[in-house]
Design a protein around this motif. Structure first.
Motif, PDB file in Angstrom:
ATOM      1  N   ARG A  45       9.114 -30.374  19.733  1.00  0.00           N
ATOM      2  CA  ARG A  45       9.386 -29.142  19.456  1.00  0.00           C
ATOM      3  C   ARG A  45       9.577 -29.070  20.704  1.00  0.00           C
ATOM      4  NH1 ARG A  45       4.451 -27.501  16.298  1.00  0.00           N
ATOM      5  NH2 ARG A  45       4.693 -24.911  17.572  1.00  0.00           N
ATOM      6  N   ILE A  46      10.285 -27.182  19.616  1.00  0.00           N
ATOM      7  CA  ILE A  46      10.593 -26.132  20.951  1.00  0.00           C
ATOM      8  C   ILE A  46       9.920 -25.183  20.568  1.00  0.00           C
ATOM      9  CG2 ILE A  46      13.077 -25.642  22.345  1.00  0.00           C
ATOM     10  CD1 ILE A  46      14.460 -27.905  21.988  1.00  0.00           C
ATOM     11  N   ARG A  47       9.732 -24.182  21.553  1.00  0.00           N
ATOM     12  CA  ARG A  47       9.306 -23.028  21.235  1.00  0.00           C
ATOM     13  C   ARG A  47       9.943 -22.016  22.252  1.00  0.00           C
ATOM     14  NH1 ARG A  47       5.825 -19.956  17.081  1.00  0.00           N
ATOM     15  NH2 ARG A  47       5.509 -17.934  19.029  1.00  0.00           N
ATOM     16  N   TYR A  48      10.792 -21.228  21.256  1.00  0.00           N
ATOM     17  CA  TYR A  48      11.096 -19.663  21.654  1.00  0.00           C
ATOM     18  C   TYR A  48      10.630 -18.592  21.874  1.00  0.00           C
ATOM     19  CZ  TYR A  48      15.041 -22.789  23.298  1.00  0.00           C
ATOM     20  OH  TYR A  48      15.766 -23.376  23.881  1.00  0.00           O
ATOM     21  N   ARG A  49      10.202 -17.597  22.878  1.00  0.00           N
ATOM     22  CA  ARG A  49       9.516 -16.749  22.956  1.00  0.00           C
ATOM     23  C   ARG A  49      10.444 -15.440  23.560  1.00  0.00           C
ATOM     24  NH1 ARG A  49       3.579 -19.145  23.932  1.00  0.00           N
ATOM     25  NH2 ARG A  49       3.010 -19.772  21.875  1.00  0.00           N
ATOM     26  N   LEU A  50       9.975 -14.447  22.933  1.00  0.00           N
ATOM     27  CA  LEU A  50      10.004 -13.642  24.081  1.00  0.00           C
ATOM     28  C   LEU A  50       9.661 -13.423  24.975  1.00  0.00           C
ATOM     29  CD1 LEU A  50       9.821 -10.115  21.524  1.00  0.00           C
ATOM     30  CD2 LEU A  50      11.485 -11.108  22.005  1.00  0.00           C
ATOM     31  N   ARG A 100       3.325 -11.509  20.960  1.00  0.00           N
ATOM     32  CA  ARG A 100       3.403 -12.847  22.017  1.00  0.00           C
ATOM     33  C   ARG A 100       3.873 -13.898  21.081  1.00  0.00           C
ATOM     34  NH1 ARG A 100       2.451 -15.896  26.590  1.00  0.00           N
ATOM     35  NH2 ARG A 100       0.664 -17.608  25.628  1.00  0.00           N
ATOM     36  N   SER A 101       4.005 -13.873  20.205  1.00  0.00           N
ATOM     37  CA  SER A 101       3.806 -14.845  18.785  1.00  0.00           C
ATOM     38  C   SER A 101       5.384 -14.714  17.640  1.00  0.00           C
ATOM     39  CB  SER A 101       3.299 -14.774  17.884  1.00  0.00           C
ATOM     40  OG  SER A 101       2.469 -13.272  16.946  1.00  0.00           O
ATOM     41  N   PHE A 102       5.980 -13.478  18.545  1.00  0.00           N
ATOM     42  CA  PHE A 102       7.584 -13.400  17.855  1.00  0.00           C
ATOM     43  C   PHE A 102       8.137 -14.588  18.429  1.00  0.00           C
ATOM     44  CE2 PHE A 102       6.723  -8.545  17.280  1.00  0.00           C
ATOM     45  CZ  PHE A 102       6.310  -8.890  16.114  1.00  0.00           C
ATOM     46  N   GLY A 103       8.847 -15.631  17.800  1.00  0.00           N
ATOM     47  CA  GLY A 103      10.186 -16.325  18.360  1.00  0.00           C
ATOM     48  C   GLY A 103      10.552 -17.221  16.834  1.00  0.00           C
ATOM     49  N   VAL A 104      10.887 -18.015  17.717  1.00  0.00           N
ATOM     50  CA  VAL A 104      11.279 -19.343  16.959  1.00  0.00           C
ATOM     51  C   VAL A 104      10.633 -20.592  17.264  1.00  0.00           C
ATOM     52  CG1 VAL A 104      13.620 -19.684  18.035  1.00  0.00           C
ATOM     53  CG2 VAL A 104      13.212 -20.372  15.072  1.00  0.00           C
ATOM     54  N   ALA A 123      12.912 -25.140  11.086  1.00  0.00           N
ATOM     55  CA  ALA A 123      13.320 -23.993  12.074  1.00  0.00           C
ATOM     56  C   ALA A 123      12.073 -23.272  11.325  1.00  0.00           C
ATOM     57  CB  ALA A 123      14.125 -23.150  12.325  1.00  0.00           C
ATOM     58  N   VAL A 124      10.615 -22.657  12.181  1.00  0.00           N
ATOM     59  CA  VAL A 124       9.659 -22.231  11.710  1.00  0.00           C
ATOM     60  C   VAL A 124      10.322 -20.501  12.460  1.00  0.00           C
ATOM     61  CG1 VAL A 124       7.540 -21.190  12.049  1.00  0.00           C
ATOM     62  CG2 VAL A 124       8.746 -24.227  11.486  1.00  0.00           C
ATOM     63  N   ALA A 125      10.746 -20.057  11.962  1.00  0.00           N
ATOM     64  CA  ALA A 125      10.953 -18.180  12.389  1.00  0.00           C
ATOM     65  C   ALA A 125       9.372 -17.488  12.331  1.00  0.00           C
ATOM     66  CB  ALA A 125      11.488 -17.223  12.239  1.00  0.00           C
ATOM     67  N   HIS A 126       8.728 -17.564  13.840  1.00  0.00           N
ATOM     68  CA  HIS A 126       7.511 -16.349  13.846  1.00  0.00           C
ATOM     69  C   HIS A 126       8.090 -14.375  13.726  1.00  0.00           C
ATOM     70  CE1 HIS A 126       5.558 -20.469  14.721  1.00  0.00           C
ATOM     71  NE2 HIS A 126       6.596 -20.359  14.833  1.00  0.00           N
ATOM     72  N   ASN A 127       8.203 -13.990  12.924  1.00  0.00           N
ATOM     73  CA  ASN A 127       8.411 -12.579  12.983  1.00  0.00           C
ATOM     74  C   ASN A 127       7.021 -11.299  12.429  1.00  0.00           C
ATOM     75  OD1 ASN A 127      10.908 -12.698  13.727  1.00  0.00           O
ATOM     76  ND2 ASN A 127      11.164 -12.661  11.559  1.00  0.00           N
ATOM     77  N   LEU A 128       7.429 -11.076  11.054  1.00  0.00           N
ATOM     78  CA  LEU A 128       5.228 -10.139  11.301  1.00  0.00           C
ATOM     79  C   LEU A 128       4.990 -11.354  10.587  1.00  0.00           C
ATOM     80  CD1 LEU A 128       6.326  -6.495  10.448  1.00  0.00           C
ATOM     81  CD2 LEU A 128       4.931  -7.263  12.683  1.00  0.00           C
ATOM     82  N   ARG A 181      17.200 -13.205  11.359  1.00  0.00           N
ATOM     83  CA  ARG A 181      17.678 -12.735  12.347  1.00  0.00           C
ATOM     84  C   ARG A 181      16.154 -12.846  12.508  1.00  0.00           C
ATOM     85  NH1 ARG A 181      21.301  -9.233  14.818  1.00  0.00           N
ATOM     86  NH2 ARG A 181      21.423  -8.420  12.647  1.00  0.00           N
ATOM     87  N   LEU A 182      16.997 -14.354  14.182  1.00  0.00           N
ATOM     88  CA  LEU A 182      15.735 -14.133  15.109  1.00  0.00           C
ATOM     89  C   LEU A 182      14.575 -13.730  16.021  1.00  0.00           C
ATOM     90  CD1 LEU A 182      16.191 -18.549  15.543  1.00  0.00           C
ATOM     91  CD2 LEU A 182      14.808 -17.638  13.798  1.00  0.00           C
ATOM     92  N   ARG A 183      13.358 -12.987  15.785  1.00  0.00           N
ATOM     93  CA  ARG A 183      13.273 -11.713  17.165  1.00  0.00           C
ATOM     94  C   ARG A 183      12.648 -12.585  18.594  1.00  0.00           C
ATOM     95  NH1 ARG A 183       9.370  -8.255  16.274  1.00  0.00           N
ATOM     96  NH2 ARG A 183       9.502  -7.556  14.189  1.00  0.00           N
ATOM     97  N   ALA A 184      13.193 -14.401  18.538  1.00  0.00           N
ATOM     98  CA  ALA A 184      13.879 -14.293  19.816  1.00  0.00           C
ATOM     99  C   ALA A 184      14.358 -15.871  19.746  1.00  0.00           C
ATOM    100  CB  ALA A 184      12.097 -14.753  20.584  1.00  0.00           C
ATOM    101  N   PRO A 185      15.411 -16.199  20.362  1.00  0.00           N
ATOM    102  CA  PRO A 185      16.347 -15.433  21.668  1.00  0.00           C
ATOM    103  C   PRO A 185      16.937 -14.676  22.046  1.00  0.00           C
ATOM    104  CG  PRO A 185      17.540 -17.155  21.268  1.00  0.00           C
ATOM    105  CD  PRO A 185      16.238 -17.382  20.479  1.00  0.00           C
ATOM    106  N   THR A 186      16.684 -13.865  21.974  1.00  0.00           N
ATOM    107  CA  THR A 186      17.452 -11.971  22.494  1.00  0.00           C
ATOM    108  C   THR A 186      18.059 -11.117  23.577  1.00  0.00           C
ATOM    109  OG1 THR A 186      17.448  -9.588  21.161  1.00  0.00           O
ATOM    110  CG2 THR A 186      16.105 -10.646  21.781  1.00  0.00           C
TER     111      THR A 186
END
Length: 181
Positions: free
Chosen positions: A13-18, A71-75, A82-87, A122-127
């Motif tokens: 797994r790979i995790r991208y955050r703000l 902190r949890s926003f991202g993918v 793909a798990v999109a972590h938004n609200l 639309r993913l919150r991160a990366p942006t």
């Protein structure tokens, strides 16, 4: 272990955050208003403004709350989805993904995942953008796209693009999921 052996081991797994600066950006306008108003009270000779204590309490709660929540926003990229972590958390199977692209909105560039049913996420991160710069944005975008291509499955086939509304802008000829030019 040698570097070639490490690179040969597939990631689970790979995790991208703000980035930290992107998480702090939403609270900066409040600081830009609160700090000058407090300085004006001190310049007038008053020891504290009328809202100093409530203001400090609000900022003492608001700042950590925003930092913890964002902190949890991202993918998160896994071999199957793909798990999109938004609200709200949203799971998108790779077999349903039709395209992964960059879109611009109000001066910032974000990664968007297009699904077979026409839905786009639309993913919150990366942006990346003017004040919220992410130096690794292009690399992260290419990693997400490569992850999709590698994990979508051998039986994946493109789905015809969603229909265009009557009188709406024409669909792009190169990529049906691209936004209209």
């Amino acid at each position: 272990m040698e570097r070639t052996q490490v690179a040969a081991v597939p990631q689970k797994r790979i995790r991208y955050r703000l980035t930290r600066s992107q998480r702090l950006l939403p609270v900066l306008p409040g600081f830009a208003v609160a700090l000058p108003s407090q300085i004006l009270f001190w310049l007038d000779g008053e020891p504290a403004g009328p809202g100093l204590v409530p203001g400090l309490l609000i900022w003492g709660v608001l700042l950590p709350l925003v930092l913890i929540a964002s902190r949890s926003f991202g993918v998160t990229l896994t071999p199957s989805e793909a798990v999109a972590h938004n609200l709200r958390r949203r799971t998108i199977p790779w077999s349903d993904v039709q395209a992964v692209q960059i879109e611009s909105l109000l001066g910032s560039r974000t990664v968007v995942i297009y699904e077979a049913g026409g839905r786009r996420t639309r993913l919150r991160a990366p942006t990346t953008g003017f004040l919220s710069w992410d130096r690794g944005f292009e690399e992260k975008f290419h990693t997400i796209g490569r992850w999709w291509l590698d994990h979508r499955g051998p039986d994946w086939v493109p789905v015809p693009p969603p229909g265009v509304w009557w009188g709406g802008p024409p669909a792009s000829h190169g990529n049906p999921y691209a936004p209209p030019a």
